[in-house]
Design an enzyme around this catalytic site. Structure first.
Site, PDB file in Angstrom:
ATOM      1  N   LYS A  73      -9.142  31.985  -0.680  1.00  0.00           N
ATOM      2  CA  LYS A  73      -8.244  32.207   0.595  1.00  0.00           C
ATOM      3  C   LYS A  73      -6.893  31.377   0.526  1.00  0.00           C
ATOM      4  CE  LYS A  73     -12.069  33.259   3.596  1.00  0.00           C
ATOM      5  NZ  LYS A  73     -13.171  32.690   4.408  1.00  0.00           N
ATOM      6  N   GLN A 117     -14.525  27.726   7.847  1.00  0.00           N
ATOM      7  CA  GLN A 117     -15.463  28.503   6.914  1.00  0.00           C
ATOM      8  C   GLN A 117     -16.757  28.140   7.335  1.00  0.00           C
ATOM      9  OE1 GLN A 117     -14.376  30.275   4.136  1.00  0.00           O
ATOM     10  NE2 GLN A 117     -16.623  31.029   4.301  1.00  0.00           N
ATOM     11  N   ASP A 140     -10.122  35.072  12.464  1.00  0.00           N
ATOM     12  CA  ASP A 140     -11.255  35.613  12.194  1.00  0.00           C
ATOM     13  C   ASP A 140     -11.719  36.530  13.139  1.00  0.00           C
ATOM     14  OD1 ASP A 140     -12.665  34.949   9.726  1.00  0.00           O
ATOM     15  OD2 ASP A 140     -13.572  33.159  10.483  1.00  0.00           O
TER      16      ASP A 140
END
Ligand code: NAD
Length: 314
Positions: A73, A117, A140
């Site tokens: 990422k 995460q 997200d």
């Protein structure tokens, strides 16, 4: 005998007739093109408004797979011309300490997107983390406010894998209006948002899950079949409507033919299904690459919205 057909695209099915092989949807190529457009959008935002989108990723603990995801990422974020911030916290971090970090990032004007995460260690509630991220920085797309906005048809940051899955279906089929989409799986992360996004595209959506009766029969009715279960090869060839578009979200590690080795497969029996389907995503190389691309897209969108400048449509 059928001069209008390319014989190379047919193959025997062992029952004396010929079947068309599905076209493979190249998620890598679609994701790469999207990432290039995002990079152009970031350059425009910088040139016109002097804003550089910043994505903060927080990793708690030492999970090997998570470390790889976070590294990838970071690389993709920088490649798109954004600022990548990485915060690593030890595995014994308390929930209070992680939530403090999230609040600090909520208040940092150089940060436009925050991603913690998952999975987080057991002492931390995943839902508490999701609830604490500011909805406008929730790249997200998992905050209940963004989930609710999606259902209500309001502008939202939408979850990355579902968004990527629907982009692949649209790139493949064009307008999805009126198509019957069957989504297997009803998680907040994948199944539910995929269904909402397909509804937004005017599909008729059926949601199937572990308690669905006659799952095979349900799938056979699908023009678009999205599998997000997490069971290797649960979708078999004879569950597929001829010509259907299959989006395989599942990622499952199974033993490979080579002793001691493993390989990744989807939720769909690719070989059997691709003899019947019209289009199919491979695993790996289908939905997977779209997830990071959509994360970057959300970060660009969040940066525009937070700054109150016109959104850059990529
Ligand atoms: P999950 O475990 O939260 O949800 C699985 C869903 O499948 C549940 O809603 C359940 O009802 C349904 N299900 C379980 N058994 C079933 C059965 N026998 N028949 C029908 N339905 C059944 O998983 P998730 O987080 O939604 O992820 C699903 C899959 O997608 C996993 O393989 C995961 O690794 C993969 N995934 C991929 C990406 C990506 O980037 N490509 C991202 C997220 C998840």
């Amino acid at each position: 005998v059928w001069p209008q057909f390319d014989v190379g695209s047919f193959r025997p099915n062992g029952r004396g007739s010929l079947l068309v092989s599905a076209q493979i949807i190249d998620g890598k190529a679609v994701a790469l093109a999207l990432r290039q457009r995002i990079g152009d959008g970031v350059a425009r935002l910088k040139a016109q408004h002097n804003i550089t989108p910043g994505l903060a990723v927080v990793l708690v603990g030492e999970d090997a797979a998570s470390q790889v995801y976070v590294r990838n990422k970071g690389i993709a974020t920088k490649e798109a011309g954004m600022v990548s911030l990485e915060f690593r916290m030890p595995a014994d971090t308390s929930q209070a300490a992680l939530l403090d970090k999230v609040r600090e990032l909520n208040n940092d004007p150089s940060v436009h997107g925050i991603l913690v995460q998952f999975p987080v260690p057991d002492q931390i509630s995943q839902q508490a983390v999701i609830d604490t991220i500011h909805p406008d920085k929730d790249v997200d797309g998992l905050h209940p406010q963004n989930a609710g906005r999606l259902v209500s048809g309001l502008p939202a940051l939408t979850p990355c894998t579902p968004t990527g899955s629907v982009i692949l279906a649209k790139e493949t089929l064009g307008d999805l209006t009126g198509k019957h989409a069957v989504v297997i799986g009803r998680s907040n992360l994948v199944g539910k948002p995929v269904a909402q996004l397909l509804l937004k595209e005017n599909c008729t959506v059926t949601m199937a899950h572990s308690r669905t009766q006659d799952l095979a029969g349900m799938c056979r009715q699908a023009d678009i079949l999205v599998a997000a279960v997490g069971i290797a090869h649960i979708v078999q060839g004879d569950w597929v409507k001829p010509g259907a578009c299959i989006i395989d979200v599942g990622i499952n590690r199974v033993a490979s033919a080579q002793e001691g080795k493993t390989r990744l497969v989807g939720d769909v029996d690719f070989d059997a299904a691709s003899a019947v389907a019209g289009h199919i995503t491979p695993v790996p190389g289908g939905v997977g690459p779209m997830t990071i691309a959509c994360l970057l897209r959300n970060t660009l969108t969040a940066a525009c919205r937070l700054a109150g400048v016109p959104e850059i449509d990529v």
